[in-house]
Design a protein around this motif. Structure first.
Motif, PDB file in Angstrom:
ATOM      1  N   GLY A   1       0.824  -1.205   0.000  1.00 40.98           N
ATOM      2  CA  GLY A   1       0.000   0.000   0.000  1.00 40.98           C
ATOM      3  C   GLY A   1       0.856   1.253   0.000  1.00 40.98           C
ATOM      4  N   GLU A   2       0.283   2.339  -0.479  1.00 39.13           N
ATOM      5  CA  GLU A   2       1.045   3.579  -0.647  1.00 39.13           C
ATOM      6  C   GLU A   2       1.379   4.269   0.668  1.00 39.13           C
ATOM      7  OE1 GLU A   2      -2.619   6.680  -1.571  1.00 39.13           O
ATOM      8  OE2 GLU A   2      -1.414   5.919  -3.231  1.00 39.13           O
ATOM      9  N   ASN A   3       0.675   3.937   1.735  1.00 43.85           N
ATOM     10  CA  ASN A   3       0.919   4.583   3.030  1.00 43.85           C
ATOM     11  C   ASN A   3       1.775   3.753   3.981  1.00 43.85           C
ATOM     12  OD1 ASN A   3      -0.620   6.896   2.401  1.00 43.85           O
ATOM     13  ND2 ASN A   3      -2.488   5.795   2.887  1.00 43.85           N
ATOM     14  N   HIS A   4       2.168   2.557   3.561  1.00 41.68           N
ATOM     15  CA  HIS A   4       2.977   1.696   4.426  1.00 41.68           C
ATOM     16  C   HIS A   4       4.356   2.331   4.640  1.00 41.68           C
ATOM     17  CE1 HIS A   4       5.251  -1.802   5.818  1.00 41.68           C
ATOM     18  NE2 HIS A   4       4.075  -2.352   6.122  1.00 41.68           N
TER      19      HIS A   4
ATOM     20  N   THR B   1       7.049   1.410   2.142  1.00 38.60           N
ATOM     21  CA  THR B   1       6.828   2.094   0.861  1.00 38.60           C
ATOM     22  C   THR B   1       7.309   3.534   0.957  1.00 38.60           C
ATOM     23  OG1 THR B   1       4.884   0.711   0.437  1.00 38.60           O
ATOM     24  CG2 THR B   1       5.104   2.726  -0.869  1.00 38.60           C
ATOM     25  N   LEU B   2       6.922   4.212   2.028  1.00 36.45           N
ATOM     26  CA  LEU B   2       7.309   5.618   2.197  1.00 36.45           C
ATOM     27  C   LEU B   2       8.817   5.773   2.362  1.00 36.45           C
ATOM     28  CD1 LEU B   2       4.402   6.802   4.507  1.00 36.45           C
ATOM     29  CD2 LEU B   2       4.654   7.155   2.041  1.00 36.45           C
ATOM     30  N   ASN B   3       9.460   4.881   3.089  1.00 37.83           N
ATOM     31  CA  ASN B   3      10.918   4.945   3.239  1.00 37.83           C
ATOM     32  C   ASN B   3      11.622   4.762   1.898  1.00 37.83           C
ATOM     33  OD1 ASN B   3      10.906   5.424   5.994  1.00 37.83           O
ATOM     34  ND2 ASN B   3      11.120   3.261   6.531  1.00 37.83           N
ATOM     35  N   THR B   4      11.126   3.828   1.107  1.00 37.14           N
ATOM     36  CA  THR B   4      11.729   3.589  -0.210  1.00 37.14           C
ATOM     37  C   THR B   4      11.548   4.801  -1.114  1.00 37.14           C
ATOM     38  OG1 THR B   4      11.250   1.231   0.032  1.00 37.14           O
ATOM     39  CG2 THR B   4      11.836   2.007  -2.177  1.00 37.14           C
TER      40      THR B   4
ATOM     41  N   VAL C   1       5.480  12.043   0.138  1.00 37.42           N
ATOM     42  CA  VAL C   1       5.887  11.262   1.308  1.00 37.42           C
ATOM     43  C   VAL C   1       5.582  12.044   2.589  1.00 37.42           C
ATOM     44  CG1 VAL C   1       7.871  10.283   2.552  1.00 37.42           C
ATOM     45  CG2 VAL C   1       7.608   9.861   0.093  1.00 37.42           C
ATOM     46  N   ALA C   2       5.887  13.331   2.593  1.00 34.87           N
ATOM     47  CA  ALA C   2       5.611  14.164   3.776  1.00 34.87           C
ATOM     48  C   ALA C   2       4.117  14.212   4.066  1.00 34.87           C
ATOM     49  CB  ALA C   2       6.154  15.574   3.569  1.00 34.87           C
ATOM     50  N   ASP C   3       3.310  14.360   3.025  1.00 36.76           N
ATOM     51  CA  ASP C   3       1.861  14.404   3.208  1.00 36.76           C
ATOM     52  C   ASP C   3       1.326  13.086   3.779  1.00 36.76           C
ATOM     53  OD1 ASP C   3       1.875  16.970   2.168  1.00 36.76           O
ATOM     54  OD2 ASP C   3       1.095  16.371   0.200  1.00 36.76           O
ATOM     55  N   LYS C   4       1.811  11.978   3.223  1.00 38.80           N
ATOM     56  CA  LYS C   4       1.342  10.669   3.691  1.00 38.80           C
ATOM     57  C   LYS C   4       1.813  10.387   5.113  1.00 38.80           C
ATOM     58  CE  LYS C   4       0.555   8.273  -0.684  1.00 38.80           C
ATOM     59  NZ  LYS C   4       0.369   9.425  -1.548  1.00 38.80           N
TER      60      LYS C   4
END
Length: 131
Positions: free
Chosen positions: A90-93, A96-99, A123-126
């Motif tokens: 998922g896009e919020n995991h 995923t965000l770290n990558t 990434v900041a928003d999520k």
């Protein structure tokens, strides 16, 4: 472990993955990279390209390239891992965000702000909305 279990056995690959991480932690990327690459290739063929163990190995391979300022090699791997993690986790995991953060940082380090900024912003928003 290679001679008793085989080079593609999960325990063998886990041991070699940890060995590569040890080299990474010592900033010995020349030793870490070929091990990460070999483990990634074997995990891709045994576990599949979307398996989290495969993606973790490829993430660390990309991170080694990033640490050597070899962004041309790091970026396509980070992008592929980010895409696969988006579809599997998922896009919020957080993985995923770290990558995606590392992908943006690689663009930033190349002064490619046009590509870095929207990824950093997303990434900041999520992270703001999920933490």
């Amino acid at each position: 472990r290679t001679s008793t279990l085989g080079e593609n056995h999960e325990d063998t690959l886990n041991t070699r993955y940890c060995l590569a991480l040890c080299y990474y932690e010592q900033n010995d990327y020349q030793k870490a990279i070929p091990i990460f690459q070999d483990v990634a290739d074997k995990r891709t063929s045994t576990l599949g390209e979307n398996h989290e163990d495969t993606l973790n190995t490829r993430y660390w391979l990309a991170f080694c390239y990033h640490q050597q300022n070899d962004y041309q090699k790091a970026i396509p791997i980070f992008q592929d891992v980010a895409d696969k993690r988006t579809s599997t986790l998922g896009e919020n995991h957080e993985d995923t965000l770290n990558t995606r953060y590392c992908l943006a940082l690689s663009y930033f380090k190349q002064n490619d702000y046009q590509k870095a900024i929207p990824i950093f912003q997303d990434v900041a928003d999520k992270r703001t909305s999920t933490i």
